[in-house]
Scaffold this motif. Structure first.
Motif, PDB file in Angstrom:
ATOM      1  N   LEU A 207       0.836  -1.205   0.000  1.00 33.71           N
ATOM      2  CA  LEU A 207       0.000   0.000   0.000  1.00 33.71           C
ATOM      3  C   LEU A 207       0.871   1.256   0.000  1.00 33.71           C
ATOM      4  O   LEU A 207       0.659   2.177  -0.812  1.00 33.71           O
ATOM      5  CB  LEU A 207      -0.937  -0.016   1.226  1.00 33.71           C
ATOM      6  CG  LEU A 207      -1.621   1.292   1.587  1.00 33.71           C
ATOM      7  CD1 LEU A 207      -2.461   1.821   0.436  1.00 33.71           C
ATOM      8  CD2 LEU A 207      -2.489   1.109   2.837  1.00 33.71           C
ATOM      9  N   VAL A 208       1.831   1.276   0.880  1.00 34.16           N
ATOM     10  CA  VAL A 208       2.699   2.457   0.957  1.00 34.16           C
ATOM     11  C   VAL A 208       3.483   2.626  -0.339  1.00 34.16           C
ATOM     12  O   VAL A 208       3.689   3.752  -0.820  1.00 34.16           O
ATOM     13  CB  VAL A 208       3.641   2.346   2.173  1.00 34.16           C
ATOM     14  CG1 VAL A 208       4.694   3.453   2.144  1.00 34.16           C
ATOM     15  CG2 VAL A 208       2.853   2.416   3.472  1.00 34.16           C
ATOM     16  N   GLU A 209       3.896   1.513  -0.928  1.00 34.28           N
ATOM     17  CA  GLU A 209       4.590   1.592  -2.220  1.00 34.28           C
ATOM     18  C   GLU A 209       3.732   2.300  -3.268  1.00 34.28           C
ATOM     19  O   GLU A 209       4.217   3.142  -4.027  1.00 34.28           O
ATOM     20  CB  GLU A 209       4.934   0.186  -2.715  1.00 34.28           C
ATOM     21  CG  GLU A 209       6.247  -0.346  -2.171  1.00 34.28           C
ATOM     22  CD  GLU A 209       6.431  -1.816  -2.543  1.00 34.28           C
ATOM     23  OE1 GLU A 209       5.581  -2.350  -3.290  1.00 34.28           O
ATOM     24  OE2 GLU A 209       7.404  -2.434  -2.069  1.00 34.28           O
ATOM     25  N   ALA A 210       2.469   1.937  -3.288  1.00 37.30           N
ATOM     26  CA  ALA A 210       1.572   2.549  -4.275  1.00 37.30           C
ATOM     27  C   ALA A 210       1.431   4.047  -4.020  1.00 37.30           C
ATOM     28  O   ALA A 210       1.411   4.851  -4.960  1.00 37.30           O
ATOM     29  CB  ALA A 210       0.204   1.866  -4.240  1.00 37.30           C
ATOM     30  N   ILE A 211       1.335   4.390  -2.766  1.00 39.62           N
ATOM     31  CA  ILE A 211       1.231   5.824  -2.438  1.00 39.62           C
ATOM     32  C   ILE A 211       2.519   6.532  -2.841  1.00 39.62           C
ATOM     33  O   ILE A 211       2.499   7.622  -3.427  1.00 39.62           O
ATOM     34  CB  ILE A 211       0.946   6.001  -0.930  1.00 39.62           C
ATOM     35  CG1 ILE A 211      -0.442   5.461  -0.582  1.00 39.62           C
ATOM     36  CG2 ILE A 211       1.060   7.468  -0.535  1.00 39.62           C
ATOM     37  CD1 ILE A 211      -0.766   5.465   0.899  1.00 39.62           C
ATOM     38  N   LYS A 212       3.633   5.902  -2.544  1.00 41.77           N
ATOM     39  CA  LYS A 212       4.925   6.496  -2.889  1.00 41.77           C
ATOM     40  C   LYS A 212       5.033   6.705  -4.393  1.00 41.77           C
ATOM     41  O   LYS A 212       5.518   7.738  -4.858  1.00 41.77           O
ATOM     42  CB  LYS A 212       6.038   5.557  -2.412  1.00 41.77           C
ATOM     43  CG  LYS A 212       7.451   6.077  -2.634  1.00 41.77           C
ATOM     44  CD  LYS A 212       8.469   5.094  -2.062  1.00 41.77           C
ATOM     45  CE  LYS A 212       9.881   5.637  -2.156  1.00 41.77           C
ATOM     46  NZ  LYS A 212      10.843   4.705  -1.523  1.00 41.77           N
ATOM     47  N   ARG A 213       4.551   5.739  -5.138  1.00 43.80           N
ATOM     48  CA  ARG A 213       4.605   5.816  -6.593  1.00 43.80           C
ATOM     49  C   ARG A 213       3.617   6.862  -7.138  1.00 43.80           C
ATOM     50  O   ARG A 213       3.685   7.233  -8.311  1.00 43.80           O
ATOM     51  CB  ARG A 213       4.274   4.428  -7.161  1.00 43.80           C
ATOM     52  CG  ARG A 213       4.918   4.161  -8.509  1.00 43.80           C
ATOM     53  CD  ARG A 213       4.562   2.769  -9.028  1.00 43.80           C
ATOM     54  NE  ARG A 213       4.227   1.807  -8.008  1.00 43.80           N
ATOM     55  CZ  ARG A 213       3.103   1.090  -8.008  1.00 43.80           C
ATOM     56  NH1 ARG A 213       2.202   1.277  -8.953  1.00 43.80           N
ATOM     57  NH2 ARG A 213       2.880   0.211  -7.071  1.00 43.80           N
ATOM     58  N   GLY A 214       2.702   7.323  -6.283  1.00 42.20           N
ATOM     59  CA  GLY A 214       1.716   8.295  -6.735  1.00 42.20           C
ATOM     60  C   GLY A 214       0.653   7.684  -7.607  1.00 42.20           C
ATOM     61  O   GLY A 214       0.131   8.322  -8.516  1.00 42.20           O
ATOM     62  N   ASP A 215       0.322   6.449  -7.326  1.00 34.42           N
ATOM     63  CA  ASP A 215      -0.659   5.723  -8.136  1.00 34.42           C
ATOM     64  C   ASP A 215      -1.945   5.559  -7.324  1.00 34.42           C
ATOM     65  O   ASP A 215      -2.072   4.623  -6.537  1.00 34.42           O
ATOM     66  CB  ASP A 215      -0.073   4.361  -8.503  1.00 34.42           C
ATOM     67  CG  ASP A 215      -1.002   3.581  -9.426  1.00 34.42           C
ATOM     68  OD1 ASP A 215      -2.196   3.945  -9.516  1.00 34.42           O
ATOM     69  OD2 ASP A 215      -0.522   2.620 -10.054  1.00 34.42           O
ATOM     70  N   PRO A 216      -2.901   6.448  -7.524  1.00 33.52           N
ATOM     71  CA  PRO A 216      -4.098   6.393  -6.674  1.00 33.52           C
ATOM     72  C   PRO A 216      -4.913   5.127  -6.872  1.00 33.52           C
ATOM     73  O   PRO A 216      -5.490   4.604  -5.913  1.00 33.52           O
ATOM     74  CB  PRO A 216      -4.892   7.636  -7.099  1.00 33.52           C
ATOM     75  CG  PRO A 216      -4.356   8.009  -8.437  1.00 33.52           C
ATOM     76  CD  PRO A 216      -2.937   7.562  -8.467  1.00 33.52           C
TER      77      PRO A 216
END
Lengths: 243, 243
Positions: A207-216
Motif C-alpha cells: 500500500l505504501v509503495e503505491a502511495i509512494k509511486r503516486g498511483d491512486p
DNA sequence: GCTCACTGGCTGTCTGACAACTGCGCTGAT
DNA sequence: ATCAGCGCAGTTGTCAGACAGCCAGTGAGC
C-alpha cells in the motif's frame, strides 16, 4: 500495565440523554412528537430543571430535538441531524463493531487514493518508519502485538493526514479511536494467535509503495485488500463472538 | 415559493460554544489546557453560569472537553472525540464543500458494494422507481432540475438503506442532508445549465443494474464513476467559486 | 524533611424567580 | 352567529443565589 478505567457514575444529564435517546431508538418517541415540558421531565426523573435543560441542550446540539420558546421541544426529522455519534452500546455486539469497521474502511480506502496524489517525500518517510516499527514489533515477543496494533493505527492516521481532507481526517480519528478502544484486546490477541502479522505487514508495504509511486488506483486497490482482509481476519476469529 | 429562513438569533449557549470551539480551532486553546472556571466564563461573557454550563455540557458531549469535579474543565485530546460534526462554516468555502462531498462519496461507494449483496427485489423496484422519476424529471421544464436533484439524493438513501449498515446509513443521511442544504441551488443550476442530466441518469442506471445483478465489484466501480463524475462536474462549474 | 488537617476554589445540583413568547379560550362588539 | 381582540396559562430562556462534594495546594505541627 494499564488499569481498566473504572466505571465512573455517569452524570445526571448524561443519564437523561441516554434515557431519551433510548426512547427515541425504541420508537416510543417519533419525529414530530413533543417532549414533555422541562418541568414535567424534571419531576419525572426526580432532578432539577437545570439538569433536564443540560440534557436537552445536548440533544439540540445534535439536531435531534428542536425547541420553540413558549411551545415546547420537538423531535426533529432524521435528516435534520447535524452530528454523527457512536454510542457505547454499539460496541456491545460484535456485528455492530464490524459494521463500524467497514464504515471506517470505506473512508480510509478513499483517502488512501487521495494520499497517493498529495504525498510528499516527508510523508513517505513517516510511513516507512511506521512500517519499520511493525517489522521490529514482530521480534518483540513481549509487547510485539500491542506495538503492531498501534503501528497499524498510526499508518492509517499518517495516510489520512497527507490526503488534504481534514473532514475525512477528523472522521477517521474519531471512529478509529472509538473502535480501537473497544477492539484493542481482541485485535492484539488476533495478531498474536494467528501469526498473520507478516502477511498484514506485506499488504501495508505494498500500500505504501503505491502511495509512494503516486498511483491512486493501486493505492485504493491495495488499501481495500489490506483493510478488508483485516476485517475478515477479525470476523473469522472463533472467539470473536458476542459475550 | 419557499422563503429563506430568517437569521434567528442564536442562543447564548450556542454562541459560547462557537466562541470556545473557535478559540480551540485557532490554537488559543490546546489539548490539556484548562478552561477558565464557569464563574469566570460567565462574568467574561456577561451571562449566567447556567448558560456557560449548557455550553460546556455540549462540548463534553462531543468529548472535546472533560471536566473533573473540584478541579476544572480540560481540553481533551483529538482522539477522545466521540462525535463527528459539520460546522456551518465548512460550507462557506467551496473547497471545503468538495472535500465533504468526497468524504460522503467514499462511504456511498462502499455501501453500494454492500447493497449489491443484500438487495431484495423490493429494493430494486424502489431504485428503479427513483430512476424513472429522474427520467420523468427531464421533460419537466419547470421543476425538472429540482426533481432530479432530489431523486439523486433518494437513490443514495435507497442504496444505503439496503446495505444493512445502519451506522453508514446514519452517516450518509447526516452528511448528505447538510451538503444538500448548502448545495441545492448551485447543483440545480448545474443540472439545468449543462444539460448533463441524461448522462448522469445513464450512470446511475448502470449502477442500479450492477446492484440488481448482485455484483459488488461492478456496483462499486459504477458508483465511483458516477459520484466522482458528479463531484467533478460540480467543481468544473465556472460559477462554482467562493463568494 | 515529612505528615496532615485546613482552606479556598471548582464542579454538580437544587431552588426560586422573571421575561418573552405561544396557543387557546373567552369576551365583547358587530 | 361571527369574529377581532384580549388575557391567561403554560413553556422556554435566562438569571441569581445557595449548598454539597471534591480536589490541589498551603501551612502548621512534628
Amino acid at each position: 500495565m494499564k488499569f481498566k478505567s473504572l466505571e465512573r457514575t455517569p452524570s445526571l444529564p448524561q443519564e437523561i440523554v441516554a434515557s431519551l435517546t433510548g426512547a427515541l431508538h425504541a420508537g416510543e418517541l417519533q419525529p414530530g412528537d413533543r417532549l414533555p415540558s422541562e418541568q414535567a421531565l424534571a419531576t419525572e426523573f426526580g432532578v432539577a430543571r437545570t439538569v433536564v435543560r443540560e440534557a436537552i441542550s445536548q440533544l439540540k446540539y445534535d439536531g435531534i430535538v428542536q425547541s420553540r420558546v413558549g411551545v415546547g421541544a420537538f423531535i426533529s426529522q432524521p435528516q435534520e441531524r447535524t452530528a454523527f455519534r457512536i454510542s457505547p452500546e454499539c460496541f456491545k455486539k460484535r456485528k455492530e463493531l464490524l459494521k463500524l469497521l467497514r464504515l471506517r474502511n470505506g473512508v480510509v480506502i478513499e483517502v488512501a487514493a487521495d494520499a497517493a496524489q498529495a504525498r510528499s517525500s516527508r510523508d513517505i518517510a513517516r510511513m516507512e518508519a511506521i512500517l519499520k516499527e511493525m517489522r521490529d514489533a514482530i521480534s518483540d515477543s513481549l509487547h510485539g502485538a500491542e506495538r503492531h496494533f498501534e503501528a497499524e493505527r498510526q499508518l492509517i492516521l499518517a495516510i489520512a493526514k497527507v490526503a488534504d481532507n481534514e473532514h475525512a481526517l477528523n472522521f477517521i480519528v474519531m471512529i478509529d479511536s472509538q473502535i480501537a478502544e473497544n477492539l484493542r484486546s481482541v485485535a492484539v490477541k488476533n495478531i498474536r494467535a494467528t501469526e498473520l502479522a507478516a502477511a498484514a505487514i506485506e499488504e501495508q508495504v505494498r500500500l505504501v509503495e503505491a502511495i509512494k509511486r503516486g498511483d491512486p488506483i493501486a493505492a485504493r486497490d491495495r488499501a481495500r485488500k489490506h483493510y478488508d482482509n483485516a476485517a475478515q481476519r477479525l470476523a473469522d476469529r472463533a472467539d470473536f463472538v458476542d459475550p
